[in-house]
Design a protein around this motif. Structure first.
Motif, PDB file in Angstrom:
ATOM      1  N   ASN A   1       0.770  -1.165   0.666  1.00 60.39           N
ATOM      2  CA  ASN A   1      -0.198   0.111   0.102  1.00 60.39           C
ATOM      3  C   ASN A   1       0.294   1.299   0.192  1.00 60.39           C
ATOM      4  O   ASN A   1       0.465   2.215  -0.689  1.00 60.39           O
ATOM      5  CB  ASN A   1      -1.207  -0.145   1.152  1.00 60.39           C
ATOM      6  N   LEU A   2       2.040   1.159   0.694  1.00 58.34           N
ATOM      7  CA  LEU A   2       2.841   2.303   0.233  1.00 58.34           C
ATOM      8  C   LEU A   2       3.618   2.513  -0.699  1.00 58.34           C
ATOM      9  O   LEU A   2       4.248   3.821  -0.515  1.00 58.34           O
ATOM     10  CB  LEU A   2       3.765   2.446   2.317  1.00 58.34           C
ATOM     11  N   PHE A   3       3.847   1.489  -1.126  1.00 60.30           N
ATOM     12  CA  PHE A   3       5.003   1.506  -2.480  1.00 60.30           C
ATOM     13  C   PHE A   3       4.210   2.456  -3.149  1.00 60.30           C
ATOM     14  O   PHE A   3       4.735   3.552  -3.896  1.00 60.30           O
ATOM     15  CB  PHE A   3       5.020   0.019  -2.778  1.00 60.30           C
ATOM     16  N   PRO A   4       3.046   2.821  -4.234  1.00 60.45           N
ATOM     17  CA  PRO A   4       2.855   3.254  -5.123  1.00 60.45           C
ATOM     18  C   PRO A   4       2.348   4.750  -4.470  1.00 60.45           C
ATOM     19  O   PRO A   4       2.491   6.084  -5.870  1.00 60.45           O
ATOM     20  CB  PRO A   4       1.163   2.896  -5.118  1.00 60.45           C
ATOM     21  N   LEU A   5       2.092   5.420  -3.237  1.00 58.10           N
ATOM     22  CA  LEU A   5       1.922   6.729  -2.614  1.00 58.10           C
ATOM     23  C   LEU A   5       3.562   6.996  -2.361  1.00 58.10           C
ATOM     24  O   LEU A   5       3.433   8.602  -2.716  1.00 58.10           O
ATOM     25  CB  LEU A   5       1.653   6.042  -1.116  1.00 58.10           C
ATOM     26  N   GLY A   6       4.529   6.426  -2.284  1.00 63.03           N
ATOM     27  CA  GLY A   6       5.613   6.778  -2.221  1.00 63.03           C
ATOM     28  C   GLY A   6       6.521   6.907  -3.267  1.00 63.03           C
ATOM     29  O   GLY A   6       6.800   8.356  -3.377  1.00 63.03           O
ATOM     30  N   ILE A   7       5.869   6.877  -4.471  1.00 58.59           N
ATOM     31  CA  ILE A   7       6.312   6.696  -5.681  1.00 58.59           C
ATOM     32  C   ILE A   7       5.705   7.997  -6.074  1.00 58.59           C
ATOM     33  O   ILE A   7       6.431   9.301  -6.343  1.00 58.59           O
ATOM     34  CB  ILE A   7       5.996   6.100  -7.130  1.00 58.59           C
TER      35      ILE A   7
ATOM     36  N   LEU B   1      -6.139  10.231  -3.596  1.00 56.66           N
ATOM     37  CA  LEU B   1      -8.522   9.667  -3.741  1.00 56.66           C
ATOM     38  C   LEU B   1      -8.136   8.388  -4.396  1.00 56.66           C
ATOM     39  O   LEU B   1      -8.872   7.443  -4.259  1.00 56.66           O
ATOM     40  CB  LEU B   1      -8.715  11.382  -4.259  1.00 56.66           C
ATOM     41  N   LEU B   2      -7.099   8.340  -5.503  1.00 54.32           N
ATOM     42  CA  LEU B   2      -7.203   6.504  -5.758  1.00 54.32           C
ATOM     43  C   LEU B   2      -6.981   5.907  -4.766  1.00 54.32           C
ATOM     44  O   LEU B   2      -7.096   5.021  -4.677  1.00 54.32           O
ATOM     45  CB  LEU B   2      -6.586   6.858  -7.355  1.00 54.32           C
ATOM     46  N   TYR B   3      -5.938   6.016  -4.491  1.00 55.53           N
ATOM     47  CA  TYR B   3      -5.400   4.897  -3.016  1.00 55.53           C
ATOM     48  C   TYR B   3      -6.719   5.244  -2.421  1.00 55.53           C
ATOM     49  O   TYR B   3      -6.953   4.035  -1.716  1.00 55.53           O
ATOM     50  CB  TYR B   3      -4.429   5.448  -2.487  1.00 55.53           C
ATOM     51  N   LEU B   4      -7.707   5.633  -1.841  1.00 53.39           N
ATOM     52  CA  LEU B   4      -8.783   5.930  -1.368  1.00 53.39           C
ATOM     53  C   LEU B   4      -9.793   4.554  -1.787  1.00 53.39           C
ATOM     54  O   LEU B   4     -10.611   4.508  -1.057  1.00 53.39           O
ATOM     55  CB  LEU B   4      -9.232   6.701  -0.626  1.00 53.39           C
ATOM     56  N   LEU B   5     -10.042   4.389  -3.155  1.00 52.13           N
ATOM     57  CA  LEU B   5     -10.635   4.017  -4.156  1.00 52.13           C
ATOM     58  C   LEU B   5     -10.227   2.385  -3.898  1.00 52.13           C
ATOM     59  O   LEU B   5     -11.575   1.561  -4.298  1.00 52.13           O
ATOM     60  CB  LEU B   5     -11.250   4.364  -5.092  1.00 52.13           C
ATOM     61  N   ILE B   6      -9.267   2.159  -3.837  1.00 56.48           N
ATOM     62  CA  ILE B   6      -8.774   0.611  -3.424  1.00 56.48           C
ATOM     63  C   ILE B   6      -9.605  -0.623  -2.378  1.00 56.48           C
ATOM     64  O   ILE B   6      -9.611   0.185  -1.101  1.00 56.48           O
ATOM     65  CB  ILE B   6      -7.278   0.700  -3.513  1.00 56.48           C
ATOM     66  N   PRO B   7     -10.220  -1.667  -2.272  1.00 58.04           N
ATOM     67  CA  PRO B   7     -10.544  -1.519  -1.205  1.00 58.04           C
ATOM     68  C   PRO B   7     -10.460  -2.896  -1.087  1.00 58.04           C
ATOM     69  O   PRO B   7      -9.489  -4.074  -0.847  1.00 58.04           O
ATOM     70  CB  PRO B   7     -11.513  -2.707  -2.267  1.00 58.04           C
ATOM     71  N   ILE B   8      -9.370  -2.249   0.368  1.00 56.65           N
ATOM     72  CA  ILE B   8      -8.321  -2.569   1.520  1.00 56.65           C
ATOM     73  C   ILE B   8      -9.123  -2.402   2.839  1.00 56.65           C
ATOM     74  O   ILE B   8      -9.896  -1.786   3.310  1.00 56.65           O
ATOM     75  CB  ILE B   8      -7.011  -2.654   1.621  1.00 56.65           C
TER      76      ILE B   8
ATOM     77  N   PHE C   1     -15.063  -4.360 -17.128  1.00 53.59           N
ATOM     78  CA  PHE C   1     -14.975  -5.609 -16.851  1.00 53.59           C
ATOM     79  C   PHE C   1     -13.718  -5.731 -16.299  1.00 53.59           C
ATOM     80  O   PHE C   1     -13.304  -7.187 -15.583  1.00 53.59           O
ATOM     81  CB  PHE C   1     -15.418  -7.010 -18.148  1.00 53.59           C
ATOM     82  N   SER C   2     -12.556  -5.156 -15.223  1.00 53.48           N
ATOM     83  CA  SER C   2     -11.221  -5.150 -14.990  1.00 53.48           C
ATOM     84  C   SER C   2     -10.709  -4.185 -14.502  1.00 53.48           C
ATOM     85  O   SER C   2     -11.752  -3.017 -13.975  1.00 53.48           O
ATOM     86  CB  SER C   2     -10.428  -5.782 -16.147  1.00 53.48           C
ATOM     87  N   SER C   3     -10.545  -4.405 -12.971  1.00 55.87           N
ATOM     88  CA  SER C   3      -9.981  -3.461 -12.027  1.00 55.87           C
ATOM     89  C   SER C   3      -9.302  -2.487 -12.837  1.00 55.87           C
ATOM     90  O   SER C   3      -9.558  -0.983 -12.368  1.00 55.87           O
ATOM     91  CB  SER C   3      -9.109  -4.266 -10.407  1.00 55.87           C
ATOM     92  N   ARG C   4      -8.576  -2.671 -13.684  1.00 53.13           N
ATOM     93  CA  ARG C   4      -7.881  -2.463 -14.700  1.00 53.13           C
ATOM     94  C   ARG C   4      -7.994  -0.390 -15.059  1.00 53.13           C
ATOM     95  O   ARG C   4      -8.180   0.233 -14.899  1.00 53.13           O
ATOM     96  CB  ARG C   4      -6.497  -2.363 -15.005  1.00 53.13           C
TER      97      ARG C   4
END
Length: 378
Positions: A141-147, A173-180, A306-309
């Motif tokens: 979770n931290l890695f993309p925010l670190g980038i 905001l993109l991170y907050l949309l991830i279902p974790i 049809f994809s999370s991507r």
């Protein structure tokens, strides 16, 4: 091209309509400045923006041919290229408005920080799909925010706090949309906040004068006061005059008076003020309604992916456009500090226009894949 028949026609129509409105308003807002300030043909900015749109349309025809899987495959290359470009800008970039944000190619000025926003959307979509089975790990979770923090740091060094803020908000905001797990999100948010505070403190220590100049922008209230009218508040105060001149129905296309060098950035950051002056409150409401329709359509395409991507790409583009709209409009209304953030579809700008078209093209590719999937076409 066979893919054109699968694009979302409504999104295409709204996007093209917006760009055409933008062309008309760019000419209306810039013709006086082009002649009087830049000693150029009154059609100068209109012609340049037309070229930007033609190049963008060519890019659109190329981008929709490739699947979103291809975007994912190229995302790391795009990310490294963007970071490299930001490093190059720091040492060799062109200084404009006290910020070293541009790379000059002679005939074209390129702003890597604008490309960074779109590249991050693609990279986030690829990363979170690849790591979807490891989203319970704090490092994942931290890695993309670190980038994102690294890219923001390079942008802050230019210094361009406005664009850095968009990158940070877009990523978060993109991170907050991830279902974790919500608790994990809270921990990551807290760590990310501490990192950003540390970055700002480091910037302050090593570049106090620049930091102080940027922080002074937070004193944005009462722009028409005696102390600010001829300095920091001049642009916003002239924007208020344009709003007042527009009244309900406006003065008519081409009849703005504030574009006569009162608003220095009338064809870029403050183009909405010219729209209000020429088309009034009614014109402003119609523009905002068009934005709402556009954003709802992009989100709808993401919901049907049809994809999370595909979903992340659409949600990221919607956030990207929304942030630009909100920051620009609140800035020219004096409700936020001015940041130099352009208004999507309407403001003049080469790099931003091309990046916006790339973003819309990616959404169209998701729409194409949605339709092809429903029809059973590989």
């Amino acid at each position: 091209m066979k893919f054109l028949k699968y694009i979302d026609k409504f999104l295409f129509f709204v996007s093209v309509s917006f760009f055409l409105i933008g062309l008309v308003m760019i000419f209306s807002a810039s013709n006086i400045a082009a002649f009087m300030r830049y000693d150029a043909n009154p059609y100068y900015f209109l012609l340049k923006q037309s070229i930007n749109l033609i190049v963008g349309f060519a890019a659109f025809l190329i981008i929709i041919r490739f699947s979103t899987k291809t975007y994912s495959a190229l995302s790391w290359f795009g990310l490294l290229l963007t970071i490299g470009a930001l490093m190059f800008v720091y040492f060799y970039g062109v200084l404009t408005n006290k910020a070293r944000s541009w790379i000059s190619f002679g005939f074209f000025m390129f702003q890597p920080s604008e490309l960074a926003k779109v590249v991050l959307i693609i990279w986030f979509s690829a990363f979170y799909e690849l790591k979807r089975n490891r989203l319970n790990k704090i490092f994942t979770n931290l890695f993309p925010l670190g980038i994102s923090a690294l890219i923001s740091a390079f942008i802050i060094l230019q210094p361009d706090f406005g664009t850095a803020g968009v990158v940070i908000l877009l990523s978060f905001l993109l991170y907050l949309l991830i279902p974790i797990n919500k608790m994990l999100k809270f921990k990551v948010a807290a760590i990310s906040g501490l990192v950003m505070i540390t970055m700002l403190m480091g910037y302050y220590i090593f570049n106090t004068s620049s930091f102080s100049r940027q922080i002074s922008r937070l004193d944005f209230l009462y722009p028409c006061s005696q102390e600010k009218f001829y300095t920091t508040g001049n642009q916003v105060c002239n924007s208020y005059i344009a709003f007042n001149n527009g009244s309900l129905t406006g003065k008519g296309l081409g009849n703005s008076t504030q574009k006569y060098l009162y608003l220095a950035e009338s064809h870029t950051d403050f183009i909405f003020a010219i729209i209000v002056e020429e088309f009034g409150f009614i014109g402003a409401i119609l523009i905002i309604l068009l934005y709402i329709i556009l954003l709802c359509k992009i989100i709808s395409i993401g919901n049907n992916s049809f994809s999370s991507r595909g979903s992340i790409i659409c949600y990221g583009v919607a956030i990207y456009i929304f942030l630009h709209i909100a920051i620009n409009l609140l800035g020219i209304m004096g409700l936020l500090p001015l940041t130099g953030i352009p208004l999507p579809f309407l403001s003049y700008g080469g790099t931003f226009t091309l990046c916006l078209i790339i973003a819309i093209s990616m959404v169209q590719r998701v729409a194409i894949e949605n339709k092809m999937k429903k029809l059973g076409i590989n």
